[in-house]
Design a protein around this motif. Structure first.
Motif, PDB file in Angstrom:
ATOM      1  N   ALA A 255      16.581   2.368  10.203  1.00 38.90           N
ATOM      2  CA  ALA A 255      15.834   2.205   8.953  1.00 38.90           C
ATOM      3  C   ALA A 255      14.409   1.721   9.227  1.00 38.90           C
ATOM      4  CB  ALA A 255      16.560   1.231   8.038  1.00 38.90           C
ATOM      5  N   VAL A 256      14.269   0.802  10.162  1.00 37.67           N
ATOM      6  CA  VAL A 256      12.931   0.303  10.503  1.00 37.67           C
ATOM      7  C   VAL A 256      12.078   1.427  11.083  1.00 37.67           C
ATOM      8  CG1 VAL A 256      11.679  -1.191  12.118  1.00 37.67           C
ATOM      9  CG2 VAL A 256      13.562  -2.114  10.755  1.00 37.67           C
ATOM     10  N   THR A 257      12.651   2.252  11.926  1.00 47.87           N
ATOM     11  CA  THR A 257      11.929   3.402  12.477  1.00 47.87           C
ATOM     12  C   THR A 257      11.468   4.328  11.353  1.00 47.87           C
ATOM     13  OG1 THR A 257      13.175   3.314  14.550  1.00 47.87           O
ATOM     14  CG2 THR A 257      12.108   5.408  13.999  1.00 47.87           C
ATOM     15  N   GLU A 258      12.306   4.516  10.351  1.00 46.11           N
ATOM     16  CA  GLU A 258      11.936   5.367   9.216  1.00 46.11           C
ATOM     17  C   GLU A 258      10.809   4.730   8.403  1.00 46.11           C
ATOM     18  OE1 GLU A 258      13.985   7.737   5.427  1.00 46.11           O
ATOM     19  OE2 GLU A 258      15.246   6.570   6.811  1.00 46.11           O
ATOM     20  N   VAL A 259      10.877   3.425   8.183  1.00 42.87           N
ATOM     21  CA  VAL A 259       9.807   2.737   7.455  1.00 42.87           C
ATOM     22  C   VAL A 259       8.490   2.856   8.209  1.00 42.87           C
ATOM     23  CG1 VAL A 259       8.960   0.488   6.649  1.00 42.87           C
ATOM     24  CG2 VAL A 259      11.352   1.122   6.272  1.00 42.87           C
TER      25      VAL A 259
ATOM     26  N   HIS B  74       0.831  -1.208   0.000  1.00 43.79           N
ATOM     27  CA  HIS B  74       0.000   0.000   0.000  1.00 43.79           C
ATOM     28  C   HIS B  74       0.866   1.258   0.000  1.00 43.79           C
ATOM     29  CE1 HIS B  74      -2.158   3.311   2.084  1.00 43.79           C
ATOM     30  NE2 HIS B  74      -3.096   2.975   1.222  1.00 43.79           N
ATOM     31  N   ALA B  75       1.865   1.296   0.867  1.00 46.79           N
ATOM     32  CA  ALA B  75       2.718   2.490   0.938  1.00 46.79           C
ATOM     33  C   ALA B  75       3.516   2.696  -0.344  1.00 46.79           C
ATOM     34  CB  ALA B  75       3.653   2.392   2.140  1.00 46.79           C
ATOM     35  N   LEU B  76       3.956   1.602  -0.948  1.00 44.20           N
ATOM     36  CA  LEU B  76       4.719   1.711  -2.201  1.00 44.20           C
ATOM     37  C   LEU B  76       3.876   2.260  -3.345  1.00 44.20           C
ATOM     38  CD1 LEU B  76       6.777  -1.607  -2.066  1.00 44.20           C
ATOM     39  CD2 LEU B  76       7.739   0.713  -2.076  1.00 44.20           C
ATOM     40  N   THR B  77       2.556   2.151  -3.224  1.00 44.14           N
ATOM     41  CA  THR B  77       1.680   2.647  -4.295  1.00 44.14           C
ATOM     42  C   THR B  77       0.937   3.926  -3.910  1.00 44.14           C
ATOM     43  OG1 THR B  77      -0.035   1.101  -3.503  1.00 44.14           O
ATOM     44  CG2 THR B  77       1.306   0.397  -5.374  1.00 44.14           C
ATOM     45  N   HIS B  78       0.976   4.316  -2.629  1.00 39.07           N
ATOM     46  CA  HIS B  78       0.201   5.483  -2.206  1.00 39.07           C
ATOM     47  C   HIS B  78       1.006   6.552  -1.464  1.00 39.07           C
ATOM     48  CE1 HIS B  78      -3.011   2.534  -2.944  1.00 39.07           C
ATOM     49  NE2 HIS B  78      -3.806   3.557  -3.080  1.00 39.07           N
ATOM     50  N   SER B  79       2.153   6.210  -0.925  1.00 37.28           N
ATOM     51  CA  SER B  79       2.888   7.176  -0.102  1.00 37.28           C
ATOM     52  C   SER B  79       3.655   8.184  -0.961  1.00 37.28           C
ATOM     53  CB  SER B  79       3.875   6.428   0.806  1.00 37.28           C
ATOM     54  OG  SER B  79       4.734   7.350   1.454  1.00 37.28           O
TER      55      SER B  79
ATOM     56  N   GLU C 205       3.041   5.111   8.664  1.00 36.91           N
ATOM     57  CA  GLU C 205       2.106   5.919   9.448  1.00 36.91           C
ATOM     58  C   GLU C 205       1.587   7.093   8.619  1.00 36.91           C
ATOM     59  OE1 GLU C 205      -0.209   7.261  12.571  1.00 36.91           O
ATOM     60  OE2 GLU C 205       0.875   5.360  12.429  1.00 36.91           O
ATOM     61  N   HIS C 206       2.490   7.769   7.929  1.00 36.21           N
ATOM     62  CA  HIS C 206       2.118   8.939   7.129  1.00 36.21           C
ATOM     63  C   HIS C 206       1.212   8.540   5.968  1.00 36.21           C
ATOM     64  CE1 HIS C 206       3.012  12.422   4.317  1.00 36.21           C
ATOM     65  NE2 HIS C 206       2.525  12.990   5.391  1.00 36.21           N
ATOM     66  N   ALA C 207       1.412   7.340   5.425  1.00 35.08           N
ATOM     67  CA  ALA C 207       0.611   6.872   4.294  1.00 35.08           C
ATOM     68  C   ALA C 207      -0.743   6.311   4.718  1.00 35.08           C
ATOM     69  CB  ALA C 207       1.384   5.796   3.520  1.00 35.08           C
TER      70      ALA C 207
ATOM     71  N   ASP D 118       6.321   9.236  -0.039  1.00 34.46           N
ATOM     72  CA  ASP D 118       7.696   8.822   0.246  1.00 34.46           C
ATOM     73  C   ASP D 118       7.995   7.435  -0.319  1.00 34.46           C
ATOM     74  OD1 ASP D 118       8.188  11.156   1.912  1.00 34.46           O
ATOM     75  OD2 ASP D 118       6.887  10.192   3.391  1.00 34.46           O
ATOM     76  N   ARG D 119       7.245   7.041  -1.366  1.00 34.52           N
ATOM     77  CA  ARG D 119       7.402   5.677  -1.893  1.00 34.52           C
ATOM     78  C   ARG D 119       8.814   5.411  -2.407  1.00 34.52           C
ATOM     79  NH1 ARG D 119       4.104   8.257  -5.849  1.00 34.52           N
ATOM     80  NH2 ARG D 119       2.238   7.511  -4.779  1.00 34.52           N
ATOM     81  N   GLU D 120       9.447   6.421  -2.988  1.00 34.39           N
ATOM     82  CA  GLU D 120      10.800   6.202  -3.518  1.00 34.39           C
ATOM     83  C   GLU D 120      11.784   5.941  -2.379  1.00 34.39           C
ATOM     84  OE1 GLU D 120      11.622   5.698  -6.559  1.00 34.39           O
ATOM     85  OE2 GLU D 120       9.576   6.083  -7.262  1.00 34.39           O
ATOM     86  N   ARG D 121      11.627   6.657  -1.292  1.00 32.51           N
ATOM     87  CA  ARG D 121      12.506   6.433  -0.138  1.00 32.51           C
ATOM     88  C   ARG D 121      12.244   5.059   0.457  1.00 32.51           C
ATOM     89  NH1 ARG D 121      17.249   6.529   2.208  1.00 32.51           N
ATOM     90  NH2 ARG D 121      17.141   6.732   4.483  1.00 32.51           N
TER      91      ARG D 121
END
Length: 343
Positions: free
Chosen positions: A282-286, A258-263, A291-293, A265-268
């Motif tokens: 890195a996990v904290t960033e993911v 879902h995040a890869l298609t809607h966020s 959460e943002h998405a 920040d998908r590229e990050r």
């Protein structure tokens, strides 16, 4: 109706009855499989282990009863469904290179890849032999044959789902629809098959069989999506797994898709997921990207849609006796218990 622990004991007894009786060197071959089932320790001495929820075989018995049948006649099918599920886990552990399952070393990790493949193949056959035992409890031969044919069709759907899952590894372009198609085979097909085939043991009308199959499929989809949520946000003390375990494994589950298609920040997110490993930062960033998405809320909503579809399908089941009505209510309660589950 019998207590759940009594039902589980009957299912396990029927599973044991499907194994051939052997002596000498061959006994170790079957003992390895019994280790995987939790019946033996690593040194192959007998063990007493919690068999888990046994959701699939219990669905067989409840669906049979809800369709007006005798659950005792469905026990061989329940055993076969669980043995098929356990076979798939033996091979999953090999395909995923997993060293541990349920807090114990996996079969192939102890005895090697060749023995793991062969033991899995044998359990696949034993699952079929269990279902052949339906004829011994009075299920008509033509019905047994139809059940075995449908059982094999379900297995093929599972293999298709597993193929898609393996083909998705490293592919960050898959869509939510792609993912739902995959879990429709890998996870939901057997749960749908358990409910459908339980109704077929009962000799139920086709409309009832179809309704229970639809119920099982919707339940299976919701179950897997709830599992995806727990794999990231589940509490370790409830799940028995580390927090965000699926992120550390870089598993492409529905929240990630879902995040890869809607966020925005998908590229990050894709950049992070292309790393060979993810550290705590890195996990904290993911987690922040998810959460943002709104990926957790999205998955919860999709899971709820499937749970509601399961309720709707169950409402269409024609249950002709008080025992059948009680079983249908048990299926409703089971579905309700899985909504927002914590483990």
């Amino acid at each position: 109706m019998m207590a759940e622990n009594d039902v589980k004991a009957q299912i396990q007894a029927e599973m044991r009855a499907a194994f051939p009786v052997v002596e000498g060197r061959l006994s170790r071959f079957y003992a390895m499989q019994e280790y995987h089932l939790g019946w033996r320790n690593e040194d192959l001495t007998p063990a007493i282990a919690d068999p888990g929820k046994l959701i699939r075989p219990q669905l067989v018995l409840l669906a049979c009863t809800a369709a007006g049948g005798d659950p005792q006649q469905a026990l061989p099918l329940a055993a076969g469904i669980q043995l098929l599920h356990d076979f798939s886990l033996i091979h999953d552990d090999i395909e995923d290179d997993s060293a541990m399952r349920r807090g114990r070393r996996t079969l192939w990790h102890i005895w090697g890849l060749a023995h793991g493949i062969n033991a899995g193949d044998a359990m696949f056959v034993i699952a079929h032999l269990a279902i052949h035992r339906l004829a011994d409890v009075g299920v008509p031969a033509e019905r047994v044959l139809a059940i075995l044919r449908r059982f094999d069709e379900v297995i093929l759907r599972i293999c298709e789902g597993q193929y898609l899952d393996l083909s998705f590894e490293g592919d960050l372009s898959i869509t939510p629809d792609d993912y739902l198609t995959m879990i429709g085979g890998k996870t939901a097909a057997l749960i749908a098959g358990a409910a459908e085939l339980g109704a077929r043991v009962a000799g139920a009308p086709e409309a009832t069989v179809t309704a229970l199959a639809e119920f099982g499929r919707a339940l299976g989809l919701g179950f897997q999506i709830e599992d995806d949520i727990l794999g990231i946000w589940g509490a370790p003390e409830r799940t028995g797994k580390p927090f965000a375990a699926d992120l550390y494994r870089r598993k492409v589950s529905l929240p990630i898709v879902h995040a890869l298609t809607h966020s925005p920040d998908r590229e990050r997110l894709a950049e992070l997921y292309r790393r060979p490993t993810l550290d705590d930062a890195a996990v904290t960033e993911v987690l922040a990207i998810l959460e943002h998405a709104g990926s957790r809320a999205y998955c919860a909503a999709i899971a709820n849609e499937h749970h509601q579809a399961a309720f709707a399908a169950l409402a269409a089941v024609q249950s002709p006796t008080p025992a059948a009505v009680a079983a249908r209510e048990r299926l409703h309660a089971l579905t309700q218990s899985l909504i927002g589950r914590q483990a």
